[in-house]
Design an enzyme around this catalytic site. Structure first.
Site, PDB file in Angstrom:
ATOM      1  N   CYS A 107       0.846  -1.194   0.000  1.00  0.00           N
ATOM      2  CA  CYS A 107       0.000   0.000   0.000  1.00  0.00           C
ATOM      3  C   CYS A 107       0.881   1.244   0.000  1.00  0.00           C
ATOM      4  O   CYS A 107       2.099   1.165   0.150  1.00  0.00           O
ATOM      5  CB  CYS A 107      -0.935   0.016   1.209  1.00  0.00           C
TER       6      CYS A 107
ATOM      7  N   CYS B 165       3.037   1.683   3.034  1.00  0.00           N
ATOM      8  CA  CYS B 165       4.295   0.931   2.996  1.00  0.00           C
ATOM      9  C   CYS B 165       5.375   1.753   2.299  1.00  0.00           C
ATOM     10  O   CYS B 165       6.514   1.845   2.773  1.00  0.00           O
ATOM     11  CB  CYS B 165       4.104  -0.391   2.249  1.00  0.00           C
TER      12      CYS B 165
ATOM     13  N   ASP C 272      13.179  27.254 -31.913  1.00  0.00           N
ATOM     14  CA  ASP C 272      14.362  27.726 -32.610  1.00  0.00           C
ATOM     15  C   ASP C 272      14.125  27.428 -34.099  1.00  0.00           C
ATOM     16  O   ASP C 272      13.304  26.577 -34.442  1.00  0.00           O
ATOM     17  CB  ASP C 272      15.589  26.981 -32.092  1.00  0.00           C
TER      18      ASP C 272
ATOM     19  N   ASP D  70      17.656  22.516 -30.604  1.00  0.00           N
ATOM     20  CA  ASP D  70      18.543  21.364 -30.813  1.00  0.00           C
ATOM     21  C   ASP D  70      20.017  21.697 -30.756  1.00  0.00           C
ATOM     22  O   ASP D  70      20.852  20.813 -30.849  1.00  0.00           O
ATOM     23  CB  ASP D  70      18.239  20.718 -32.167  1.00  0.00           C
TER      24      ASP D  70
ATOM     25  N   ASP E 178      21.016  26.709 -27.858  1.00  0.00           N
ATOM     26  CA  ASP E 178      19.658  26.618 -27.320  1.00  0.00           C
ATOM     27  C   ASP E 178      19.636  26.131 -25.870  1.00  0.00           C
ATOM     28  O   ASP E 178      18.599  26.221 -25.208  1.00  0.00           O
ATOM     29  CB  ASP E 178      18.808  25.650 -28.163  1.00  0.00           C
TER      30      ASP E 178
END
Length: 760
Positions: free
Chosen positions: A21, A24, A450, A646, A650
């Site tokens: 549970c 726990c 970008d 990328d 950036d």
């Protein structure tokens, strides 16, 4: 934290066993956090894994595992980044199956022994003719023996868990089940041993009221619920298992002119591997011979097979389709793309979003609150009721309150949805680096792109050359020489064009790269500047503005060349727009999002590209360090910003954004700074990631609403609050069934995310 401190820290994933549970999970998390040297511990009940960050100097793995054992649970050896990922997963999978087998065995024992108890106690309710046969002398002794066996053999874990919790002055689901069943059992034993002191009123056997069938049935139904829950949780974690199964166990290696099979764990960088049509590619590498197509859909989500020939890279776990390939291994073990994806998914699943931390806080006081409510319920019925059967009602309602209250559903609501959502994302080529990023992405209001390499292919080419006072080839040679040490895409385009004409660049001296402007270097004793109009203005060099404007209006990026402070010419560079850029922007707008282009290129050329794609908002001529400031400004204005990029330039903007989204084919720095990685580099993944985030958060909210409503309605019903008005009184057996079904319903709802499909 300093770099030195970071080097001292270690992060591991610890598979856990024995948790039943959310309580726990909270106990194990507190125990791990208390180990000296641990800086952060997070336990996920849905995945049964602990993510622990600790100091190498102050703690060891054995300290962590011992802390788990002291709480009454156990753990497997940590998930280290071994080369044999399938074997690691098999060890954990085996442990999960062993737990299920034990549950199934205990359930069978409980069901077999409970069935006669229920028949003896309640059979005549359904078949009145059976009453003379069921009301035999000593029937209560038979029920007592069978029920006691159920509790001792099948229900042992509930009582052991409750005892361990009590020793730590805490309470969990085991506490509620143990108290509920023991109350019904102890009362029934007392009635059986002292029949004359019992309260009359049992509906079946008029002499005495016993509740052995309730105690036995509760254990049986909860075991059944836990078994179903374990199976559902195993299905929910199927994404990691599916990724692990992608990697074959052996590879066909070529050494010294001989071919032989070698286990994956024994492969080394530089080995040469043959892959036949239909075989899985074992590890990452670079193709040296052969032409083929490769199905990369399981890792990238890209349905179209990728063409491969000499010089191309291949990814471990993908499937070779048409031709034989020979490749040289470049990455093995933990460094392969497959293992990095698996690790990222596991880390995201172990992470806790803000909404789950709130649910955990509620769950932490939930069980103590239920214990108080059960005691108050018993006292209210026993002392305030004038019903002649008040003892029976007080016991029934108190036991029902203990059993029906379910923190499990509350604890499973968020992590299960996160687990399935991140797994489904990985199958679609969308890698969420944390649960927080999956939760935040649904709030995005402004998607910022970008341009170069993101909306465009990122491989510009020289399409126009204007030379002034020198030949085109000499202009190219000088520019290529100056750009020789540059990593910028525009510089690479000039170098490619120079190479295609067979020109040999000279090695530059005094090379300087000026971010967002260009480069300045000494070539053959001459000072050469190559860059944007801004660079020329900053250095006081006059340019042909008419030629620049003409290039920009055609969508070209002008790059100027100056020699010894005088303009020598200009290049016009064009970059191809990605195939689905326009469709992606249209879909984002359909989702109600604002789309912005943020680029360092000149405004006119960027405006032309933006208009072709359908982007209305363009911010151009922004230097790399200013991009993050622009993002910060939009955030301050109330926007939730998703930045898509990328390149190295950036990275600051990706880190500053609420959600940074990096293209999988971009630089390592950009991907490290991002919260979400699109493995295939497919732009449509941006919209798909936001849609998946919305679906996941919607699923979490559904689960939490159900869990709260379930407890808000079920506890008053179990306490008999409606009995004076409606006559409703909930049986403990019905309460146990409802409790099991509540957890299962949350799991099944989360599993629906496995079928998530992005809208067209």
């Amino acid at each position: 934290m300093s770099d030195a401190s970071n080097l001292e820290l270690k992060r591991i994933e610890l598979p856990l066993t024995g948790m039943h549970c959310a309580g726990c999970a909270n106990r194990v998390e507190k125990a791990l956090s208390s180990v000296p040297g641990v800086t952060r511990a997070s336990v996920n009940f849905a995945t049964s894994r602990a993510s622990v960050v600790f100091s190498r100097k102050k703690a060891v793995v054995n300290d962590l595992r011992e802390a788990v054992r002291r709480e009454g649970y156990d753990s497997l050896p940590p998930d280290v980044d071994s080369a044999s990922a399938p074997d690691t997963m098999n060890a954990e999978e085996k442990a999960r199956w062993d737990e299920e087998r034990k549950l199934r065995r205990r359930l069978i024992i409980a069901a077999v022994l409970t069935a006669p108890v229920v028949i003896i106690s309640m059979g005549s309710h359904f078949i009145p003719k059976l009453e003379p046969y069921l009301n035999f002398p000593g029937w209560e002794w038979v029920e007592m023996i069978l029920t006691t066996t159920v509790l001792v053999v099948a229900g042992r874990d509930f009582f052991v868990g409750a005892w361990i919790s009590a020793k730590h002055f805490s309470a969990d689901m085991n506490t509620l089940v143990a108290l509920g069943t023991l109350s019904a059992w102890a009362y029934s034993v007392a009635v059986t041993l002292m029949p004359h002191g019992a309260e009359p009123g049992h509906e079946m056997h008029e002499g005495r009221a016993v509740y052995f069938e309730a105690a036995a049935t509760i254990i049986t139904l909860i075991l059944a619920g836990r078994l179903l829950e374990a199976g559902a949780r195993r299905k929910a974690s199927g994404a990691i298992r599916a990724l692990a199964e992608l990697q074959p166990r052996n590879a066909r290696v070529e050494k010294d002119g001989k071919e032989f099979d070698l286990p994956i764990g024994q492969l080394a960088v530089g080995d040469r591997v043959w892959v036949r049509p239909g075989d899985k590619i074992p590890v990452d590498g670079e193709v040296t011979d052969g032409i083929s197509t490769v199905d990369e859909s399981m890792l990238t989500g890209e349905s179209v097979p990728a063409s491969k020939r000499a010089g191309d890279t291949v990814i471990g776990g993908t499937v070779n389709l048409t031709g034989a390939l020979r490749f040289t291994i470049t990455k093995t073990g933990k460094d392969t793309a497959l293992r990095q994806i698996m690790r990222a998914v596991q880390e995201a699943q172990a992470d806790k979003p803000h909404i789950q931390r709130l649910a955990d806080q509620v769950a932490s006081w939930f069980v103590p609150a239920v214990l108080v409510i059960a005691v108050l319920t018993f006292c209210a019925w026993f002392f305030l009721s004038h019903d002649p059967h008040r003892i029976r009602i007080a016991l029934t309602t108190a036991v029902s309150v203990l059993i029906i209250a379910c923190p499990c559903a509350l604890g499973l609501a968020t992590p299960t949805a996160i687990m399935v959502g991140t797994g489904r994302g990985a199958r679609l080529g969308i890698l969420f680096r944390s649960a927080q990023s999956l939760e935040t992405a649904h709030k995005i209001t402004n998607v910022v792109f970008d341009k170069t390499g993101t909306l465009t292919e990122g491989r510009p080419s020289v399409t126009q050359i204007r030379a002034d006072g020198v030949s085109e080839n000499e202009l190219l040679r000088l520019a290529a020489s100056a750009e020789f040490g540059s990593e910028h895409r525009l510089g690479a385009a000039i170098l490619r064009e120079s190479g295609s004409r067979g020109l040999e660049p000279s090695r530059p001296k005094d090379f300087h790269s000026i971010g967002g402007y260009g480069v300045i270097a000494t070539v053959d004793g001459k000072l050469v500047a190559v860059g944007s109009e801004r660079l020329m203005r900053e250095t006081g060099i006059a340019i042909d503005e008419g030629a620049a404007q003409e290039a920009e209006e055609r969508g070209l990026t002008p790059v100027f060349v100056a020699v010894e402070g005088t303009t020598a010419g200009m290049f016009g560079l064009a970059d191809t727009i990605k195939d689905n850029s326009k469709e992606t922007v249209a879909k984002l707008k359909h989702l109600g999002l604002q789309v912005t282009m943020l680029t360092g290129d000149n405004y006119t050329a960027s405006r032309v590209v933006a208009s072709q794609i359908g982007i209305d908002n363009v911010v151009a001529e922004v230097l790399p360090d200013a991009k993050s400031k622009m993002i910060s400004g939009w955030k301050t204005g109330g926007n939730v910003v998703g930045m898509v990029g990328d390149g190295i330039n950036d990275a600051p903007a990706l880190a500053e954004a609420d959600v940074g989204i990096a293209m999988g084919q971009g630089t390592d720095i950009a991907m490290e700074a991002a919260d979400v990685v699109l493995i295939s580099g497919d732009l449509m993944g941006v919209a798909n990631a936001i849609e998946l985030s919305r679906a996941t958060v919607r699923n979490i909210r559904q689960n939490l609403v159900f869990a709260f409503l379930y407890n808000a309605l079920s506890i008053p019903l179990a306490a008999g609050l409606f009995h004076p008005f409606t006559g409703w009184l909930l049986s403990p057996m019905v309460a146990s069934g409802a409790m099991a079904l509540s957890s299962l319903s949350v799991l099944l709802n989360a599993l629906r995310l496995r079928n998530f499909k992005p809208s067209s």
